[in-house]
Design an enzyme around this catalytic site. Sequence first.
Site, PDB file in Angstrom:
ATOM      1  N   ASN A 146      11.444   3.742 -12.329  1.00 25.00           N
ATOM      2  CA  ASN A 146      11.639   2.310 -12.227  1.00 25.00           C
ATOM      3  C   ASN A 146      10.858   1.690 -13.376  1.00 25.00           C
ATOM      4  OD1 ASN A 146      12.095  -0.268 -11.144  1.00 25.00           O
ATOM      5  ND2 ASN A 146      11.970   0.562  -9.082  1.00 25.00           N
ATOM      6  N   CYS A 191      -5.607   1.368  -8.048  1.00 28.03           N
ATOM      7  CA  CYS A 191      -5.629   2.828  -8.170  1.00 28.03           C
ATOM      8  C   CYS A 191      -6.293   3.198  -9.484  1.00 28.03           C
ATOM      9  CB  CYS A 191      -4.185   3.349  -8.162  1.00 28.03           C
ATOM     10  SG  CYS A 191      -4.050   5.158  -8.194  1.00 28.03           S
ATOM     11  N   CYS A 228      -1.454   6.944 -13.857  1.00 27.24           N
ATOM     12  CA  CYS A 228      -0.135   7.483 -14.225  1.00 27.24           C
ATOM     13  C   CYS A 228       0.589   6.479 -15.124  1.00 27.24           C
ATOM     14  CB  CYS A 228       0.696   7.789 -12.973  1.00 27.24           C
ATOM     15  SG  CYS A 228      -0.068   9.058 -11.949  1.00 27.24           S
ATOM     16  N   CYS A 274       3.376   3.890 -13.821  1.00 28.47           N
ATOM     17  CA  CYS A 274       3.132   3.254 -12.528  1.00 28.47           C
ATOM     18  C   CYS A 274       2.435   1.895 -12.653  1.00 28.47           C
ATOM     19  CB  CYS A 274       2.274   4.176 -11.668  1.00 28.47           C
ATOM     20  SG  CYS A 274       1.966   3.527 -10.014  1.00 28.47           S
ATOM     21  N   GLU A 333      -4.277   6.249  -4.316  1.00 22.84           N
ATOM     22  CA  GLU A 333      -4.202   7.700  -4.210  1.00 22.84           C
ATOM     23  C   GLU A 333      -4.866   8.089  -2.879  1.00 22.84           C
ATOM     24  OE1 GLU A 333      -2.838  10.473  -5.395  1.00 22.84           O
ATOM     25  OE2 GLU A 333      -4.094  11.437  -3.903  1.00 22.84           O
ATOM     26  N   CYS A 384       6.317   2.162   4.142  1.00 23.05           N
ATOM     27  CA  CYS A 384       5.545   2.725   3.029  1.00 23.05           C
ATOM     28  C   CYS A 384       4.288   1.881   2.887  1.00 23.05           C
ATOM     29  CB  CYS A 384       6.384   2.661   1.757  1.00 23.05           C
ATOM     30  SG  CYS A 384       5.491   3.157   0.281  1.00 23.05           S
ATOM     31  N   GLU A 394       0.419  -4.426  -0.912  1.00 22.28           N
ATOM     32  CA  GLU A 394       1.830  -4.510  -0.534  1.00 22.28           C
ATOM     33  C   GLU A 394       2.277  -3.319   0.295  1.00 22.28           C
ATOM     34  OE1 GLU A 394       3.145  -4.510  -4.876  1.00 22.28           O
ATOM     35  OE2 GLU A 394       4.751  -3.352  -3.949  1.00 22.28           O
ATOM     36  N   CYS A 399       6.712   0.531  -6.898  1.00 22.80           N
ATOM     37  CA  CYS A 399       5.346   0.614  -6.426  1.00 22.80           C
ATOM     38  C   CYS A 399       4.407  -0.300  -7.208  1.00 22.80           C
ATOM     39  CB  CYS A 399       4.933   2.076  -6.629  1.00 22.80           C
ATOM     40  SG  CYS A 399       3.363   2.512  -6.002  1.00 22.80           S
TER      41      CYS A 399
HETATM   42  N1  SAH Z   1      -0.909   8.220  -5.650  1.00 25.04           N
HETATM   43  C1  SAH Z   1       0.121   8.865  -4.900  1.00 25.04           C
HETATM   44  C2  SAH Z   1       1.029   7.941  -4.117  1.00 25.04           C
HETATM   45  C3  SAH Z   1       1.512   6.681  -4.734  1.00 25.04           C
HETATM   46  S1  SAH Z   1       2.925   6.633  -5.725  1.00 25.04           S
HETATM   47  C4  SAH Z   1       0.921   9.777  -5.791  1.00 25.04           C
HETATM   48  O1  SAH Z   1       0.660   9.838  -6.984  1.00 25.04           O
HETATM   49  O2  SAH Z   1       1.779  10.509  -5.278  1.00 25.04           O
HETATM   50  C5  SAH Z   1       4.323   7.272  -4.926  1.00 25.04           C
HETATM   51  C6  SAH Z   1       5.280   7.946  -5.878  1.00 25.04           C
HETATM   52  O3  SAH Z   1       5.968   7.006  -6.732  1.00 25.04           O
HETATM   53  C7  SAH Z   1       4.594   8.921  -6.808  1.00 25.04           C
HETATM   54  O4  SAH Z   1       5.359  10.078  -6.946  1.00 25.04           O
HETATM   55  C8  SAH Z   1       4.550   8.128  -8.096  1.00 25.04           C
HETATM   56  O5  SAH Z   1       4.356   8.968  -9.203  1.00 25.04           O
HETATM   57  C9  SAH Z   1       5.875   7.432  -8.068  1.00 25.04           C
HETATM   58  N2  SAH Z   1       6.005   6.260  -8.943  1.00 25.04           N
HETATM   59  C10 SAH Z   1       5.084   5.319  -9.205  1.00 25.04           C
HETATM   60  N3  SAH Z   1       5.577   4.390 -10.040  1.00 25.04           N
HETATM   61  C11 SAH Z   1       6.827   4.751 -10.324  1.00 25.04           C
HETATM   62  C12 SAH Z   1       7.851   4.203 -11.133  1.00 25.04           C
HETATM   63  N4  SAH Z   1       7.662   3.078 -11.837  1.00 25.04           N
HETATM   64  N5  SAH Z   1       9.042   4.851 -11.176  1.00 25.04           N
HETATM   65  C13 SAH Z   1       9.224   5.968 -10.468  1.00 25.04           C
HETATM   66  N6  SAH Z   1       8.311   6.545  -9.692  1.00 25.04           N
HETATM   67  C14 SAH Z   1       7.121   5.947  -9.621  1.00 25.04           C
END
Ligand code: SAH
Length: 345
Positions: A291, A113, A117, A120, A161, A106, A93, A334
């Site tokens: 989120n 991934c 996290c 996420c 990532e 974006c 996406e 995301c």
């Molecule tokens: N892997 C990379 C980029 C992808 S995520 C990274 O970790 O930075 C982009 C951003 O969105 C990151 O800061 C991630 O931690 C955040 N993110 C992912 N899911 C989220 C969610 N459900 N709510 C808020 N931020 C989120």
Amino acid sequence: MEKTDIKSLDYEQVQSLVLELGEKGFRAKQLYQWMHEKLAESFDEMTNLPKGLRAKLAERCAYTCHTVVQRLVSGIDGTEKYLFRLSDGNVIESVLMRYHHGNSVCISSQVGCRMGCRFCASTLGGLTRELSPSEMLDQIYRIQRITGERVSNVVVMGTGEPLDNYENLLQFVRLLSDEHGLHISQRNITVSTCGIVENIRRLADERLQITLALSLHASSQEKRKELMPIAYKYEIHEVLDACRYYFAQTGRRITFEYSLVGGVNDTQEDAAGLSRLIGDMNCHVNLIPVNPIKERSYVQSNRAVIEAFQNKLEKNGINATIRREMGRDINGACGQLRKSYIDEN
Ligand code: SAH
């Protein structure tokens, strides 16, 4: 023989290929322009190339061009979410956001991934595979072609990532900022990472002008471990030192992303701890109200808590903004669109 992924080649590499095929050098310029400026969907579209050459190219090369599975347009702010199908059937996406300063896309950097996290959605199914440079580029190309609007900013903040796919990311940045392509200024490209220390340092040594965004999300090592498994591998001070090194090498101000999770990392003590961690740095903090995803029990902090957190940072002399939520009506965070598509099919 495996086919050459022609849209991942830089200008010089396309030149060598053209010569190897026994063609005149100027064909390289035409070919490159079709791929990276006119954003052609196939070799057939390249009408000023002889048919014979187009046939040779089709035989020798794979031409990356994503197909749109879904396109959702927000009725609130014009944000668009795209679900693209890759040539091997995987889906990824991408998001288009419209700002006063221009259109921002974006993109995803991997299929899935492996960073894990906790909040996420992109990581729930693990990593399927890397994206090639052309597969990163084509997310932008297709969106620009479909909308007919110029893309001026790119953020690598979608699924994946980017620093876990380092070589492909680097080639992608080179092609995207190449004067023979879309020529997007490196200053308008942001790469977001969970903090892979050695690759932040490697990237710093490339001395590009791209912005590094570091997903910090915690005010201490202990708390970071609760939200981000990568913290077991790299200690928080190590990550911050790598960011300091990035600034020293490139002169580019670091962006810290901090997703506020209700009751987990959003207290005044957290804001004070964060201020101590990064107070000496030339940086900007992007506060992201988390989120919530249905697989986890995390909730958003309420508005007053979010604003108090921002105020505390500002009082400590740290520049901080709260990220405006966009496209709320079209499957927010995301990785959620891809995940719901996979679950349904
Ligand atoms: N892997 C990379 C980029 C992808 S995520 C990274 O970790 O930075 C982009 C951003 O969105 C990151 O800061 C991630 O931690 C955040 N993110 C992912 N899911 C989220 C969610 N459900 N709510 C808020 N931020 C989120």
